[in-house]
Motif scaffolding. Structure first.
Motif, PDB file in Angstrom:
ATOM      1  N   GLY A  80     -91.095  34.597  90.220  1.00  0.00           N
ATOM      2  CA  GLY A  80     -90.362  34.936  89.012  1.00  0.00           C
ATOM      3  C   GLY A  80     -91.186  34.895  87.736  1.00  0.00           C
ATOM      4  N   GLU A  81     -92.489  34.744  87.868  1.00  0.00           N
ATOM      5  CA  GLU A  81     -93.369  34.633  86.713  1.00  0.00           C
ATOM      6  C   GLU A  81     -94.400  35.763  86.748  1.00  0.00           C
ATOM      7  OE1 GLU A  81     -95.647  30.896  84.686  1.00  0.00           O
ATOM      8  OE2 GLU A  81     -95.802  31.074  86.855  1.00  0.00           O
ATOM      9  N   ILE A  82     -94.751  36.290  85.572  1.00  0.00           N
ATOM     10  CA  ILE A  82     -95.795  37.321  85.499  1.00  0.00           C
ATOM     11  C   ILE A  82     -97.144  36.616  85.461  1.00  0.00           C
ATOM     12  CG2 ILE A  82     -96.742  39.255  84.214  1.00  0.00           C
ATOM     13  CD1 ILE A  82     -93.918  39.536  82.912  1.00  0.00           C
ATOM     14  N   VAL A  83     -97.996  36.932  86.428  1.00  0.00           N
ATOM     15  CA  VAL A  83     -99.340  36.350  86.472  1.00  0.00           C
ATOM     16  C   VAL A  83    -100.351  37.476  86.595  1.00  0.00           C
ATOM     17  CG1 VAL A  83     -98.640  34.123  87.459  1.00  0.00           C
ATOM     18  CG2 VAL A  83     -99.239  36.001  88.973  1.00  0.00           C
ATOM     19  N   ILE A  84    -101.520  37.256  86.026  1.00  0.00           N
ATOM     20  CA  ILE A  84    -102.611  38.213  86.181  1.00  0.00           C
ATOM     21  C   ILE A  84    -103.886  37.451  86.519  1.00  0.00           C
ATOM     22  CG2 ILE A  84    -101.634  39.986  84.672  1.00  0.00           C
ATOM     23  CD1 ILE A  84    -103.450  39.109  82.472  1.00  0.00           C
ATOM     24  N   VAL A  85    -104.726  38.082  87.285  1.00  0.00           N
ATOM     25  CA  VAL A  85    -106.075  37.576  87.499  1.00  0.00           C
ATOM     26  C   VAL A  85    -106.983  38.514  86.723  1.00  0.00           C
ATOM     27  CG1 VAL A  85    -107.913  37.145  89.158  1.00  0.00           C
ATOM     28  CG2 VAL A  85    -105.548  36.601  89.750  1.00  0.00           C
ATOM     29  N   VAL A  86    -107.717  37.943  85.777  1.00  0.00           N
ATOM     30  CA  VAL A  86    -108.624  38.722  84.946  1.00  0.00           C
ATOM     31  C   VAL A  86    -110.047  38.386  85.360  1.00  0.00           C
ATOM     32  CG1 VAL A  86    -109.408  39.228  82.605  1.00  0.00           C
ATOM     33  CG2 VAL A  86    -107.006  38.701  83.021  1.00  0.00           C
ATOM     34  N   ARG A  87    -110.760  39.396  85.793  1.00  0.00           N
ATOM     35  CA  ARG A  87    -112.166  39.226  86.158  1.00  0.00           C
ATOM     36  C   ARG A  87    -112.993  39.297  84.882  1.00  0.00           C
ATOM     37  NH1 ARG A  87    -115.620  43.697  88.306  1.00  0.00           N
ATOM     38  NH2 ARG A  87    -117.546  42.692  88.915  1.00  0.00           N
ATOM     39  N   LEU A 133    -107.025  32.892  86.096  1.00  0.00           N
ATOM     40  CA  LEU A 133    -105.602  33.039  86.388  1.00  0.00           C
ATOM     41  C   LEU A 133    -104.856  32.867  85.073  1.00  0.00           C
ATOM     42  CD1 LEU A 133    -103.251  33.339  88.390  1.00  0.00           C
ATOM     43  CD2 LEU A 133    -103.272  30.839  88.590  1.00  0.00           C
ATOM     44  N   VAL A 134    -104.091  33.875  84.692  1.00  0.00           N
ATOM     45  CA  VAL A 134    -103.381  33.873  83.418  1.00  0.00           C
ATOM     46  C   VAL A 134    -101.887  34.006  83.687  1.00  0.00           C
ATOM     47  CG1 VAL A 134    -103.136  35.032  81.192  1.00  0.00           C
ATOM     48  CG2 VAL A 134    -105.378  34.978  82.324  1.00  0.00           C
ATOM     49  N   ARG A 135    -101.117  33.110  83.088  1.00  0.00           N
ATOM     50  CA  ARG A 135     -99.657  33.173  83.191  1.00  0.00           C
ATOM     51  C   ARG A 135     -99.121  33.727  81.882  1.00  0.00           C
ATOM     52  NH1 ARG A 135    -100.654  28.863  86.794  1.00  0.00           N
ATOM     53  NH2 ARG A 135     -99.283  29.046  88.596  1.00  0.00           N
ATOM     54  N   LEU A 136     -98.170  34.675  82.002  1.00  0.00           N
ATOM     55  CA  LEU A 136     -97.588  35.321  80.826  1.00  0.00           C
ATOM     56  C   LEU A 136     -96.111  35.007  80.722  1.00  0.00           C
ATOM     57  CD1 LEU A 136     -99.154  38.889  81.266  1.00  0.00           C
ATOM     58  CD2 LEU A 136    -100.072  36.973  79.952  1.00  0.00           C
ATOM     59  N   ASP A 137     -95.601  35.029  79.474  1.00  0.00           N
ATOM     60  CA  ASP A 137     -94.162  34.919  79.310  1.00  0.00           C
ATOM     61  C   ASP A 137     -93.547  36.319  79.426  1.00  0.00           C
ATOM     62  OD1 ASP A 137     -94.413  36.231  76.815  1.00  0.00           O
ATOM     63  OD2 ASP A 137     -94.230  34.366  75.669  1.00  0.00           O
ATOM     64  N   ASN A 138     -92.250  36.429  79.261  1.00  0.00           N
ATOM     65  CA  ASN A 138     -91.582  37.726  79.436  1.00  0.00           C
ATOM     66  C   ASN A 138     -91.932  38.745  78.362  1.00  0.00           C
ATOM     67  OD1 ASN A 138     -90.355  36.974  81.815  1.00  0.00           O
ATOM     68  ND2 ASN A 138     -88.517  36.209  80.802  1.00  0.00           N
ATOM     69  N   ASP A 139     -92.515  38.290  77.241  1.00  0.00           N
ATOM     70  CA  ASP A 139     -92.972  39.190  76.194  1.00  0.00           C
ATOM     71  C   ASP A 139     -94.465  39.522  76.330  1.00  0.00           C
ATOM     72  OD1 ASP A 139     -90.460  39.425  74.899  1.00  0.00           O
ATOM     73  OD2 ASP A 139     -90.778  37.452  73.979  1.00  0.00           O
ATOM     74  N   LEU A 140     -95.059  39.106  77.453  1.00  0.00           N
ATOM     75  CA  LEU A 140     -96.464  39.331  77.781  1.00  0.00           C
ATOM     76  C   LEU A 140     -97.422  38.558  76.890  1.00  0.00           C
ATOM     77  CD1 LEU A 140     -96.403  43.139  78.644  1.00  0.00           C
ATOM     78  CD2 LEU A 140     -96.041  41.183  80.157  1.00  0.00           C
ATOM     79  N   ASN A 141     -96.969  37.423  76.362  1.00  0.00           N
ATOM     80  CA  ASN A 141     -97.850  36.513  75.628  1.00  0.00           C
ATOM     81  C   ASN A 141     -98.450  35.523  76.615  1.00  0.00           C
ATOM     82  OD1 ASN A 141     -97.219  37.494  72.932  1.00  0.00           O
ATOM     83  ND2 ASN A 141     -95.189  36.609  73.299  1.00  0.00           N
ATOM     84  N   VAL A 142     -99.695  35.127  76.385  1.00  0.00           N
ATOM     85  CA  VAL A 142    -100.364  34.193  77.277  1.00  0.00           C
ATOM     86  C   VAL A 142     -99.735  32.805  77.157  1.00  0.00           C
ATOM     87  CG1 VAL A 142    -102.559  33.061  77.811  1.00  0.00           C
ATOM     88  CG2 VAL A 142    -102.524  35.482  77.191  1.00  0.00           C
ATOM     89  N   LYS A 143     -99.262  32.268  78.298  1.00  0.00           N
ATOM     90  CA  LYS A 143     -98.745  30.903  78.351  1.00  0.00           C
ATOM     91  C   LYS A 143     -99.852  29.938  78.726  1.00  0.00           C
ATOM     92  CE  LYS A 143     -95.237  30.556  81.113  1.00  0.00           C
ATOM     93  NZ  LYS A 143     -94.045  30.671  81.987  1.00  0.00           N
ATOM     94  N   SER A 144    -100.707  30.358  79.659  1.00  0.00           N
ATOM     95  CA  SER A 144    -101.828  29.516  80.088  1.00  0.00           C
ATOM     96  C   SER A 144    -102.898  30.386  80.712  1.00  0.00           C
ATOM     97  CB  SER A 144    -101.366  28.439  81.075  1.00  0.00           C
ATOM     98  OG  SER A 144    -100.961  29.031  82.296  1.00  0.00           O
ATOM     99  N   SER A 145    -104.116  29.870  80.699  1.00  0.00           N
ATOM    100  CA  SER A 145    -105.260  30.578  81.281  1.00  0.00           C
ATOM    101  C   SER A 145    -106.226  29.532  81.814  1.00  0.00           C
ATOM    102  CB  SER A 145    -105.940  31.427  80.211  1.00  0.00           C
ATOM    103  OG  SER A 145    -107.130  31.996  80.701  1.00  0.00           O
ATOM    104  N   ARG A 146    -106.651  29.720  83.043  1.00  0.00           N
ATOM    105  CA  ARG A 146    -107.650  28.802  83.616  1.00  0.00           C
ATOM    106  C   ARG A 146    -108.491  29.495  84.640  1.00  0.00           C
ATOM    107  NH1 ARG A 146    -105.017  25.151  88.131  1.00  0.00           N
ATOM    108  NH2 ARG A 146    -103.596  26.658  88.946  1.00  0.00           N
TER     109      ARG A 146
END
Length: 87
Positions: A36-43, A74-87
């Protein structure tokens, strides 16, 4: 040139800003919905492509002295596509 928005009218692009290590640039994001969460992996990489060649700090790379380095984040986004966390 055909744009993605021509083929998928609901598409809109959105810049995701993350802090990268010094000398690294972000590229090749992969997007997923996970639990239920938007996540992205950014190389991120330490090289640039100049005139068809890989270059680190202005020098050809791929040698022991000047290796190419790739670091995923690994970046977690909120529903407005703002970064919640990045590691």
């Amino acid at each position: 040139m055909i744009l993605l928005s021509d083929l998928a009218p609901s598409f809109t692009s959105h810049r995701i800003n993350i802090e990268t290590p010094r000398g690294f640039v972000a590229c090749n994001p992969s997007v997923a919905c996970w639990r239920g969460e938007i996540v992205i992996v950014v190389r991120t990489v330490n090289y640039r492509i100049t005139d068809g060649s890989y270059v680190v700090n202005g020098e050809p790379c791929g040698t022991p002295e000047n290796p190419t380095i790739s670091r995923p984040f690994l970046v977690r986004l909120d529903n407005d596509l703002n970064v919640k966390s990045s590691r």
